[in-house]
Write a protein that holds these residues in place. Structure first.
Motif, PDB file in Angstrom:
ATOM      1  N   PRO A  46       0.819  -1.221   0.000  1.00 60.74           N
ATOM      2  CA  PRO A  46       0.000   0.000   0.000  1.00 60.74           C
ATOM      3  C   PRO A  46       0.851   1.269   0.000  1.00 60.74           C
ATOM      4  CG  PRO A  46      -0.891  -1.606   1.557  1.00 60.74           C
ATOM      5  CD  PRO A  46       0.429  -2.153   1.082  1.00 60.74           C
ATOM      6  N   GLN A  49       1.838   1.802  -3.615  1.00 61.52           N
ATOM      7  CA  GLN A  49       0.663   2.129  -4.428  1.00 61.52           C
ATOM      8  C   GLN A  49       0.164   3.549  -4.160  1.00 61.52           C
ATOM      9  OE1 GLN A  49      -0.860   0.186  -6.849  1.00 61.52           O
ATOM     10  NE2 GLN A  49       0.861  -1.221  -6.624  1.00 61.52           N
ATOM     11  N   GLU A  50       0.314   3.999  -2.922  1.00 60.95           N
ATOM     12  CA  GLU A  50      -0.148   5.341  -2.577  1.00 60.95           C
ATOM     13  C   GLU A  50       0.898   6.414  -2.875  1.00 60.95           C
ATOM     14  OE1 GLU A  50      -1.263   5.102   1.497  1.00 60.95           O
ATOM     15  OE2 GLU A  50      -2.912   3.681   1.139  1.00 60.95           O
ATOM     16  N   SER A  51       2.182   6.024  -2.935  1.00 67.73           N
ATOM     17  CA  SER A  51       3.251   7.008  -3.115  1.00 67.73           C
ATOM     18  C   SER A  51       3.498   7.360  -4.576  1.00 67.73           C
ATOM     19  CB  SER A  51       4.555   6.494  -2.496  1.00 67.73           C
ATOM     20  OG  SER A  51       4.413   6.277  -1.114  1.00 67.73           O
ATOM     21  N   SER A 675     -13.030  -2.713  -2.133  1.00 68.26           N
ATOM     22  CA  SER A 675     -12.439  -1.673  -2.973  1.00 68.26           C
ATOM     23  C   SER A 675     -13.482  -0.975  -3.836  1.00 68.26           C
ATOM     24  CB  SER A 675     -11.354  -2.266  -3.884  1.00 68.26           C
ATOM     25  OG  SER A 675     -11.926  -3.090  -4.891  1.00 68.26           O
ATOM     26  N   GLN A 690     -13.717   9.667  -2.375  1.00 69.33           N
ATOM     27  CA  GLN A 690     -12.767  10.074  -1.333  1.00 69.33           C
ATOM     28  C   GLN A 690     -13.499  10.379  -0.025  1.00 69.33           C
ATOM     29  OE1 GLN A 690      -9.740   9.668  -1.718  1.00 69.33           O
ATOM     30  NE2 GLN A 690      -9.339   9.744  -3.932  1.00 69.33           N
ATOM     31  N   LYS A 693     -14.202   7.160   1.690  1.00 68.27           N
ATOM     32  CA  LYS A 693     -13.006   6.632   2.356  1.00 68.27           C
ATOM     33  C   LYS A 693     -12.772   7.334   3.690  1.00 68.27           C
ATOM     34  CE  LYS A 693      -8.091   5.711   1.697  1.00 68.27           C
ATOM     35  NZ  LYS A 693      -6.922   5.798   0.778  1.00 68.27           N
ATOM     36  N   ARG A 705     -10.201   0.191   0.108  1.00 67.48           N
ATOM     37  CA  ARG A 705      -9.270   0.838  -0.824  1.00 67.48           C
ATOM     38  C   ARG A 705     -10.052   1.628  -1.867  1.00 67.48           C
ATOM     39  NH1 ARG A 705      -5.178  -2.827  -3.671  1.00 67.48           N
ATOM     40  NH2 ARG A 705      -4.248  -0.790  -4.074  1.00 67.48           N
ATOM     41  N   ILE A 707      -9.314   3.445  -5.398  1.00 66.93           N
ATOM     42  CA  ILE A 707      -8.311   3.523  -6.468  1.00 66.93           C
ATOM     43  C   ILE A 707      -8.865   4.419  -7.558  1.00 66.93           C
ATOM     44  CG2 ILE A 707      -6.913   2.196  -8.103  1.00 66.93           C
ATOM     45  CD1 ILE A 707      -7.621  -0.283  -6.284  1.00 66.93           C
TER      46      ILE A 707
END
Length: 710
Positions: A46, A49-51, A675, A690, A693, A705, A707
């Motif tokens: 994660p 994937q987030e960076s 997800s 968002q 989340k 998650r 995406i």
């Protein structure tokens, strides 16, 4: 990542930290030591994937193809143009497309299994350095490559220490249970013989997990491993792996050897391999199970023995694709050649007695065959399988042949007659895969009464196919690049004396404009998978349902349906587990009456205006088992629902939904949801995702998650 936890943490620090210049970070180590496994754990982390805005994985291998490397990466990172067919783009065109997409974006790329610097030199100019912290991880067996990258921050992966080896072994053999005390001493001696190589440990562990758990039984393994390791043979790792092959049950050995036909680092898809297993006769019948189910179990058992590396599983857990480790593939090829079971022309020089081989796979082009080789092949009276390109003048006189895959043949005007000549006399043929361009399927196909699987690669032409004359047929598949265009037509008028009931037929895809009258329904009573294309409008003023699509509900064993075409008459059977619709132009009000009440439906994919209308309001007691919902390029502005309306939903995918104003906030309250993925959706829909989340995080749900691909 038993034994590599600290290494993984250090690598994540290197990748997400450091300066802004683009960095290449090599992971070096011998085959089987865990380079790819480590890279895969980094890739799915994660934190990574987030960076990074863009993440992609490419496989290089010994015989690298620069164009294929670029295509692999581009397919993963840039999905804006769904209709763009990249197969016709040159290397420079692909590279230019990739460069323009990556410039300014922070990207993370894995290049797995690199064997020489030339592979990197061919593609490096297409990976821009935008000074934003982009990273490229390269795995390789060759230490000298590190210096050629001009970076000193790589990782030299070492063997596992004693404790890590034992932990990995116990996890492999016993799962969450502890090793019985009486097996500890002999178990540690077995682990010691693996010399810290993870691949050897998990393969031997997989073998022992299937064997009798006694001190006497394990003692035999320990003696064999000790003799191998203490010998002077420098290929002791391969010999350790041989033990696992030698202990395979008889019915699994040919299945394992068969996979030597695939190239290095190739992703092997279970669906196509199972067809070969059944056609080759490797599957032992079990009452109450079809051959395809048994073959799937064989592959799962090879996975449990750690002889296959799982690449993908379907959401239900079913194995979809896998790879073989290079060392195990080498073992496979050696043993297969020694037994004259399989020979791959092009991997090594061909033997003098190629005519004694039973399965032959050629990687040669049709103009690369020397005359002695052609003569030897034509006299291969024992051959059961033939795959590849062969010279135009080649004589196919193989009466024992069960599997034939013709990757290319003459496209001259007389190619239809040539096909007829090829197929003549192949009375034992079970599986046929061939390309048909510009003409109909050879009529001689319909005389092959033993044929079980027929796969046709066509060129977007419609032809009538007389499959009703093939009594053993199990799968009829038209491959046309994954689309539902260019399907074959099946006759819907029958001669009961000549046309058979295909009681074993499980798969029909893709077929055009099929009328589901009584004659068709009678002949496909056990069909499980259908892909249908209706490519022309029908005037229904004189007849309410021209194609009789309301009769689809009579196919009580149908599990998978993909349907393309405009029709409000279609009716679905309650047995469906997976449904994909395209261009059906149904109203959202039809959802509850036609689809929502299907009791076993787990996967629903709505594509390309399959449903139209500004508002969709769901109701209770619908979609009771739905796990995956995909909505793509359908007009929808307002979605009104409740979390109780999708009680088991796990994944929600929205693509090209520019009109959708927002995702209902209650979707986040579905307890099973893992997800939400959005691809080129409206800004307001992205914002609502968002918000979902953030709300879930406040409630303590850290696992959901979100995406977003823009």
């Amino acid at each position: 990542m038993i034994g590599f936890d600290d290494v993984l943490d250090r690598m994540l620090d290197k990748i997400t930290g450091g300066g802004p210049p683009r960095q290449i970070i090599p992971i070096v180590g011998m085959g089987g030591i865990g380079k790819t496994t480590l890279a895969r754990n980094i890739f799915v982390s994660p934190l990574v994937q987030e960076s990074f805005a863009v993440c992609a994985w490419s496989v290089i291998s010994q015989e690298y193809n620069a164009r294929e490397i670029l295509r692999q990466v581009l397919d993963q990172v840039d999905k804006r143009d769904r209709e763009n067919d990249k197969k016709d783009l040159s290397e420079d065109e692909l590279g230019d497309h990739l460069y323009k997409y990556l410039i300014g974006r922070k990207y993370f790329i894995v290049m797995d299994d690199m064997w020489n610097i030339e592979a990197w030199n061919r593609v490096r100019r297409f990976f821009p350095d935008s000074k934003n912290g982009s990273r490229i991880v390269v795995t390789t067996r060759l230490s000298n490559l590190v210096s050629q990258f001009n970076y000193s921050n790589g990782l030299d992966l070492k063997f596992l220490d004693e404790d890590a080896c034992w932990n990995l072994f116990c996890k492999t053999v016993f799962g969450e249970e502890a090793c019985p005390l009486e097996l500890e001493d002999v178990g540690k001696k077995i682990v010691e013989g693996c010399k810290g190589l993870p691949l050897s440990i998990v393969v031997i562990g997989g073998l022992l997990s299937k064997s009798e758990r006694t001190k006497e039984s394990w003692g035999l393994f320990e003696k064999n491993i000790s003799s191998i390791v203490n010998s002077d043979d420098n290929q002791s790792c391969l010999q350790v792996l041989y033990m696992s092959y030698n202990k395979l049950p008889v019915h699994l050995k040919p299945c394992f050897l068969f996979m030597g036909m695939y190239g290095e680092d190739v992703e092997i898809f279970v669906s196509s391999l199972i067809l070969c297993f059944v056609a080759a006769g490797y599957v032992k019948p079990i009452k109450g199970k079809c051959s395809e189910e048994i073959a799937q179990e064989y592959l799962e058992e090879l996975v449990e023995r750690n002889l296959l590396i799982v690449e993908k599983r379907r959401h239900g857990g079913k194995l979809e694709s896998f790879k073989m480790h290079d060392l195990l593939r080498d073992l496979c090829l050696r043993e297969a050649q020694k037994l004259k079971f399989l020979f791959v022309l092009g991997d090594r020089s061909f033997p003098q007695a190629v005519n004694s081989q039973r399965h032959i796979v050629s990687r040669l082009k049709k103009d690369e065959y020397p005359t002695p080789l052609i003569q030897s092949l034509e006299s291969a009276s024992l051959v059961r399988m033939l795959v590849g390109e062969f010279p135009d003048s080649f004589s196919y006189n193989f009466r024992l042949l069960r599997i034939m895959v013709l990757e290319d043949y003459s496209e001259e005007e007389d190619s239809h007659d040539y096909c007829e000549e090829i197929l003549h006399g192949l009375v034992n043929l079970r599986l046929l895969i061939m390309e048909v361009r510009g003409h109909s399927l050879p009529s001689s196909v319909y005389f092959h009464w033993n044929l079980q699987t027929l796969v046709i690669q066509n060129d977007h032409e419609d032809y009538v196919c007389e499959i009703w004359k093939l009594p053993q047929l199990r799968h009829f598949i038209i491959y046309n690049g994954g689309t539902l265009i260019g399907a074959y037509c099946l006759p819907d008028r029958f001669n009961d004396e000549k046309d058979m009931v295909l009681k074993d037929l499980q798969t029909l895809c893709v077929v055009s404009n099929l009328k589901f009258g009584e004659g068709v329904l009678k002949r496909i009573p056990n069909i499980k998978k259908l892909k249908l294309c209706y490519d022309r409008e029908v005037d229904t003023s004189g007849e309410e349902d021209y194609y009789r699509l309301n009769n689809l509900c009579c196919l009580h064993k149908l599990q998978t349906l993909r349907f393309r075409g405009s029709s409000r008459q279609v009716s679905f059977p309650h047995s469906l587990k997976k449904l994909t619709l395209e261009c059906t132009q149904l109203a959202w009000e039809d959802m509850s009456t036609k689809i929502g009440s299907l009791p076993h439906l787990q996967v629903l994919k709505l594509k390309n205006n399959s449903f139209i209308g500004s508002e969709w309001e769901t109701t209770e007691d619908q979609f009771l088992n739905l796990k995956i919902l995909l909505i793509e390029a359908c007009y929808l502005e307002c979605w009104i629902t409740d979390n109780t309306h999708f009680p088991r939903l796990e994944h929600l995918h929205l693509r090209w939904m520019e009109s959708l104003r927002e995702i209902p906030s209650c979707i986040g309250d579905i307890p099973t949801l893992h997800s939400i993925k959005l691809l080129y959706c409206s800004d307001s829909a992205v914002a609502s995702a968002q918000t979902i989340k953030e709300e879930q995080q406040e409630l303590g749900n850290q696992d959901l998650r979100i995406i977003v691909v823009e």
